[in-house]
Design a protein around this motif. Structure first.
Motif, PDB file in Angstrom:
ATOM      1  N   VAL A 157      63.770  24.698  32.845  1.00 14.72           N
ATOM      2  CA  VAL A 157      62.908  25.227  33.906  1.00 14.72           C
ATOM      3  C   VAL A 157      63.606  26.364  34.648  1.00 14.72           C
ATOM      4  CG1 VAL A 157      61.933  24.673  36.170  1.00 14.72           C
ATOM      5  CG2 VAL A 157      61.489  23.166  34.218  1.00 14.72           C
ATOM      6  N   ARG A 158      64.902  26.204  34.891  1.00 15.31           N
ATOM      7  CA  ARG A 158      65.630  27.251  35.638  1.00 15.31           C
ATOM      8  C   ARG A 158      65.594  28.581  34.901  1.00 15.31           C
ATOM      9  NH1 ARG A 158      69.002  22.842  37.013  1.00 15.31           N
ATOM     10  NH2 ARG A 158      70.410  23.214  35.239  1.00 15.31           N
ATOM     11  N   ILE A 159      65.740  28.560  33.573  1.00 16.11           N
ATOM     12  CA  ILE A 159      65.705  29.807  32.802  1.00 16.11           C
ATOM     13  C   ILE A 159      64.325  30.451  32.895  1.00 16.11           C
ATOM     14  CG2 ILE A 159      66.003  30.838  30.535  1.00 16.11           C
ATOM     15  CD1 ILE A 159      68.588  29.824  31.746  1.00 16.11           C
ATOM     16  N   ALA A 160      63.279  29.660  32.762  1.00 19.78           N
ATOM     17  CA  ALA A 160      61.918  30.204  32.835  1.00 19.78           C
ATOM     18  C   ALA A 160      61.617  30.746  34.221  1.00 19.78           C
ATOM     19  CB  ALA A 160      60.913  29.111  32.457  1.00 19.78           C
ATOM     20  N   LYS A 161      62.062  30.034  35.232  1.00 23.88           N
ATOM     21  CA  LYS A 161      61.817  30.478  36.615  1.00 23.88           C
ATOM     22  C   LYS A 161      62.561  31.790  36.892  1.00 23.88           C
ATOM     23  CE  LYS A 161      61.390  27.274  39.670  1.00 23.88           C
ATOM     24  NZ  LYS A 161      61.667  26.165  40.637  1.00 23.88           N
ATOM     25  N   ASP A 162      63.809  31.878  36.417  1.00 27.09           N
ATOM     26  CA  ASP A 162      64.586  33.108  36.609  1.00 27.09           C
ATOM     27  C   ASP A 162      63.961  34.290  35.882  1.00 27.09           C
ATOM     28  OD1 ASP A 162      66.374  31.693  38.136  1.00 27.09           O
ATOM     29  OD2 ASP A 162      67.916  31.529  36.579  1.00 27.09           O
ATOM     30  N   ALA A 163      63.178  34.010  34.845  1.00 22.29           N
ATOM     31  CA  ALA A 163      62.503  35.078  34.102  1.00 22.29           C
ATOM     32  C   ALA A 163      61.196  35.505  34.774  1.00 22.29           C
ATOM     33  CB  ALA A 163      62.230  34.639  32.672  1.00 22.29           C
ATOM     34  N   GLY A 164      60.862  34.876  35.906  1.00 23.10           N
ATOM     35  CA  GLY A 164      59.718  35.307  36.691  1.00 23.10           C
ATOM     36  C   GLY A 164      58.421  34.563  36.453  1.00 23.10           C
ATOM     37  N   TYR A 165      58.501  33.397  35.826  1.00 29.34           N
ATOM     38  CA  TYR A 165      57.285  32.629  35.535  1.00 29.34           C
ATOM     39  C   TYR A 165      57.010  31.594  36.622  1.00 29.34           C
ATOM     40  CZ  TYR A 165      57.118  34.549  30.819  1.00 29.34           C
ATOM     41  OH  TYR A 165      57.020  35.396  29.745  1.00 29.34           O
ATOM     42  N   ASP A 166      55.728  31.421  36.935  1.00 31.70           N
ATOM     43  CA  ASP A 166      55.313  30.242  37.683  1.00 31.70           C
ATOM     44  C   ASP A 166      55.467  29.037  36.750  1.00 31.70           C
ATOM     45  OD1 ASP A 166      54.599  31.805  39.854  1.00 31.70           O
ATOM     46  OD2 ASP A 166      52.494  31.949  39.240  1.00 31.70           O
ATOM     47  N   ILE A 167      55.873  27.911  37.301  1.00 27.44           N
ATOM     48  CA  ILE A 167      56.216  26.762  36.467  1.00 27.44           C
ATOM     49  C   ILE A 167      55.168  25.657  36.579  1.00 27.44           C
ATOM     50  CG2 ILE A 167      57.947  24.994  35.981  1.00 27.44           C
ATOM     51  CD1 ILE A 167      58.894  27.861  35.412  1.00 27.44           C
ATOM     52  N   ILE A 168      54.731  25.173  35.429  1.00 25.96           N
ATOM     53  CA  ILE A 168      54.000  23.904  35.352  1.00 25.96           C
ATOM     54  C   ILE A 168      54.892  22.958  34.571  1.00 25.96           C
ATOM     55  CG2 ILE A 168      51.965  22.685  34.512  1.00 25.96           C
ATOM     56  CD1 ILE A 168      50.386  25.264  34.741  1.00 25.96           C
ATOM     57  N   GLU A 169      55.512  22.013  35.295  1.00 26.74           N
ATOM     58  CA  GLU A 169      56.397  21.053  34.646  1.00 26.74           C
ATOM     59  C   GLU A 169      55.638  19.745  34.454  1.00 26.74           C
ATOM     60  OE1 GLU A 169      60.394  18.440  35.421  1.00 26.74           O
ATOM     61  OE2 GLU A 169      60.152  20.280  36.601  1.00 26.74           O
ATOM     62  N   LEU A 170      55.525  19.321  33.214  1.00 27.36           N
ATOM     63  CA  LEU A 170      54.719  18.143  32.884  1.00 27.36           C
ATOM     64  C   LEU A 170      55.550  16.877  32.727  1.00 27.36           C
ATOM     65  CD1 LEU A 170      52.316  19.848  30.341  1.00 27.36           C
ATOM     66  CD2 LEU A 170      51.936  19.411  32.763  1.00 27.36           C
ATOM     67  N   GLY A 171      56.855  16.983  32.958  1.00 20.43           N
ATOM     68  CA  GLY A 171      57.706  15.801  32.924  1.00 20.43           C
ATOM     69  C   GLY A 171      58.504  15.681  31.654  1.00 20.43           C
ATOM     70  N   ALA A 172      59.556  14.846  31.731  1.00 25.06           N
ATOM     71  CA  ALA A 172      60.490  14.684  30.618  1.00 25.06           C
ATOM     72  C   ALA A 172      60.179  13.475  29.752  1.00 25.06           C
ATOM     73  CB  ALA A 172      61.916  14.560  31.171  1.00 25.06           C
ATOM     74  N   ASP A 173      59.089  12.773  30.040  1.00 29.68           N
ATOM     75  CA  ASP A 173      58.838  11.491  29.368  1.00 29.68           C
ATOM     76  C   ASP A 173      57.485  11.430  28.664  1.00 29.68           C
ATOM     77  OD1 ASP A 173      61.271  10.327  30.358  1.00 29.68           O
ATOM     78  OD2 ASP A 173      60.317  10.181  32.308  1.00 29.68           O
ATOM     79  N   LEU A 174      56.962  12.584  28.252  1.00 34.08           N
ATOM     80  CA  LEU A 174      55.643  12.581  27.616  1.00 34.08           C
ATOM     81  C   LEU A 174      55.675  11.819  26.289  1.00 34.08           C
ATOM     82  CD1 LEU A 174      55.045  14.778  29.747  1.00 34.08           C
ATOM     83  CD2 LEU A 174      53.716  15.954  27.988  1.00 34.08           C
ATOM     84  N   GLU A 175      54.616  11.056  26.065  1.00 32.22           N
ATOM     85  CA  GLU A 175      54.408  10.378  24.791  1.00 32.22           C
ATOM     86  C   GLU A 175      52.962  10.617  24.371  1.00 32.22           C
ATOM     87  OE1 GLU A 175      56.725   6.436  24.367  1.00 32.22           O
ATOM     88  OE2 GLU A 175      56.168   6.501  26.486  1.00 32.22           O
ATOM     89  N   GLY A 176      52.668  10.333  23.123  1.00 29.86           N
ATOM     90  CA  GLY A 176      51.305  10.487  22.635  1.00 29.86           C
ATOM     91  C   GLY A 176      51.273  11.160  21.284  1.00 29.86           C
ATOM     92  N   GLU A 177      50.088  11.182  20.692  1.00 31.05           N
ATOM     93  CA  GLU A 177      49.888  11.825  19.398  1.00 31.05           C
ATOM     94  C   GLU A 177      50.058  13.335  19.564  1.00 31.05           C
ATOM     95  OE1 GLU A 177      49.142  11.366  15.297  1.00 31.05           O
ATOM     96  OE2 GLU A 177      49.264   9.785  16.822  1.00 31.05           O
ATOM     97  N   ALA A 178      50.880  13.949  18.710  1.00 32.03           N
ATOM     98  CA  ALA A 178      51.284  15.342  18.878  1.00 32.03           C
ATOM     99  C   ALA A 178      50.103  16.288  19.004  1.00 32.03           C
ATOM    100  CB  ALA A 178      52.184  15.765  17.716  1.00 32.03           C
ATOM    101  N   ARG A 179      49.105  16.152  18.136  1.00 34.02           N
ATOM    102  CA  ARG A 179      47.990  17.107  18.157  1.00 34.02           C
ATOM    103  C   ARG A 179      47.110  16.906  19.397  1.00 34.02           C
ATOM    104  NH1 ARG A 179      45.120  15.838  12.540  1.00 34.02           N
ATOM    105  NH2 ARG A 179      47.299  15.650  11.918  1.00 34.02           N
ATOM    106  N   GLU A 180      47.040  15.680  19.909  1.00 34.28           N
ATOM    107  CA  GLU A 180      46.247  15.438  21.119  1.00 34.28           C
ATOM    108  C   GLU A 180      46.937  16.019  22.351  1.00 34.28           C
ATOM    109  OE1 GLU A 180      45.604  11.248  21.239  1.00 34.28           O
ATOM    110  OE2 GLU A 180      44.464  11.210  19.357  1.00 34.28           O
ATOM    111  N   VAL A 181      48.254  15.866  22.421  1.00 35.64           N
ATOM    112  CA  VAL A 181      49.007  16.471  23.527  1.00 35.64           C
ATOM    113  C   VAL A 181      48.907  17.989  23.450  1.00 35.64           C
ATOM    114  CG1 VAL A 181      51.294  16.722  24.546  1.00 35.64           C
ATOM    115  CG2 VAL A 181      50.558  14.490  23.678  1.00 35.64           C
TER     116      VAL A 181
END
Length: 427
Positions: A269-293
């Motif tokens: 996130v720090r690298i993306a933020k330093d590059a000037g992007y607004d951040i949507i962080e969805l968390g470090a623990d996502l699970e689920g079927e890959a194509r549905e996510v």
């Protein structure tokens, strides 16, 4: 049109670097004991963790080399040079004979620990497959077959490990039971599981297990796993129940997490933020079927694009694939392939999805891809070659698709494992 691939790779590399054993291990290592340090390591970072432990004890603390022994079992291609701790390269995700022998040697070394010795257990993702020690009555081939069935089932890693723990002589606290005569059992772990559950990392060889044989049997039924009668009998045998809270095995056992997926996601996130992007962080623990996510994340990206927002959407966790076809690939490649299908009409969205260990699915080779990258170049190549992402998805053949477009991410072994990193950049 700006090439976002270098930035995507820098974001991924920052996540990996934050969890490397050379960075995270030494601060957690204990003082030298009265007797020996017996180091038992397993997982994709095992050899690198063992080498870091050697530098601490042999170089920083000047421990007599004869007082440091051990064995580190890691995935093929993930070994590094060591001085005192033997490195064994073994199968992953399907166990092999090398892992079988290494697990037996590990249990033997643990049982040799005395009241003067420190039993140092170093764990990282992949340890469940690397340490393979079937319970009595279950053959090695039958245990391999269970692993294959679990891998194809779409079950999350935590549920897979519930079954594994109840078919093992080393998982589910049993390594601690083998080494309980040691002065101390110290486990230092790099987490590769959602929510950092100690009993799920490498199937919890040194911690109490809250799951039961009944839980394992229920999962076999839920996923309609094809297993041999010997395996069914083992899951009915009370002697194969895992170790619980209050077991004497844990009287002198300590457990510490030294790297977590959240810390690596924060670094990304720090690298993306330093590059000037607004951040949507969805968390470090996502699970689920890959194509549905992927479908849910594509909607977020298209919404940000429609609103004119320069946005980075980041997530971690571990997705799954229910295998119905005969193709090749892993959850990150399948996620990227689903994104490619959903975002193919855009020119200003780029994405990367990769496993921080450097291998996403694959056949257990060090040259397996870590994941894939997509952007406008991918979409142009799809069009020029007449590639239909839906057809490749139907056959679970993401690797072939991205081989054709030239978008596989090839990193080689990273020597750590804190799950997946997914990044979508919307410009």
């Amino acid at each position: 049109m700006t090439d976002r691939r270098p930035l995507l790779r820098a974001i991924f590399d920052a996540a990996v670097a934050a969890a490397h054993p050379d960075v995270v291990l030494s601060a957690h290592l204990r003082p030298a004991p009265k007797g020996r340090v017996i180091c038992l390591a397993a997982g994709k970072g095992a050899a690198a963790m063992a080498a870091a432990a050697e530098r601490h004890y042999l170089d920083a603390l000047k421990l007599d080399p004869s007082r440091l022994i051990g064995i580190a079992t890691t995935r093929h291609g993930h070994g590094v040079p060591t001085r005192r701790i033997r490195v064994v390269e073994a199968g992953h995700p399907v166990p092999d004979e090398a892992g079988l022998e290494a697990a037996d040697d590990t249990l033997r070394l643990a049982a040799e620990a005395t009241a003067d010795d420190l039993l140092l257990v170093l764990l990282s993702g992949g340890g469940s497959a690397n340490w393979i020690a079937p319970v009595e009555g279950v053959s090695f081939a039958q245990k391999q077959q269970v692993n294959r069935a679990l891998l194809r089932s779409g079950a999350p890693i935590g549920e897979m490990n519930v079954v594994r723990k109840h078919l093992s002589r080393i998982k589910g606290g049993r390594l601690a039971r083998a080494g309980q005569r040691a002065a101390e059992i110290v486990t230092l772990a790099i987490s590769d599981v959602p929510h950092d559950d100690p009993s799920a990392i490498a199937s919890g060889p040194t911690v109490p297990d809250p799951t039961t044989l009944a839980d394992a049997r229920a999962l076999v039924a839920r996923y309609n796993l094809s297993i041999d009668d010997a395996v069914r009998r083992a899951l009915d045998d009370p002697r194969n129940e895992s170790c619980k809270v209050g077991d004497p095995a844990f009287a002198r056992a300590q457990f510490e997490l030294i790297a977590r997926p959240k810390a690596s996601l924060d670094a990304a996130v720090r690298i993306a933020k330093d590059a000037g992007y607004d951040i949507i962080e969805l968390g470090a623990d996502l699970e689920g079927e890959a194509r549905e996510v992927a479908a849910a994340h594509a909607r977020l990206a298209l919404k940000a694009r429609s609103e004119g927002r320069r946005t980075a959407i980041l997530s971690g966790g571990e997705l799954t694939v229910t295998v119905r076809g005969n193709g090749r690939g892993g959850p990150n490649q399948e996620y990227a392939l689903a994104l490619a299908d959903l975002l193919k009409d855009t020119t200003d969205i780029a994405a990367l999805a990769a496993d921080t260990d450097g291998a996403d699915g694959g056949a257990g080779s060090a040259s397996d891809p870590a994941g894939a990258v997509i952007d406008h170049k991918t979409f142009a190549k799809m069009k020029s070659l007449g590639l239909d992402p839906k057809a490749y998805l139907a056959n679970n053949d993401a690797s072939a698709f991205f081989e054709a477009t030239g978008d596989l991410l090839l990193t080689g072994p990273t020597l750590t494992n804190v799950n997946d990193v997914r990044v979508i950049l919307v410009d």
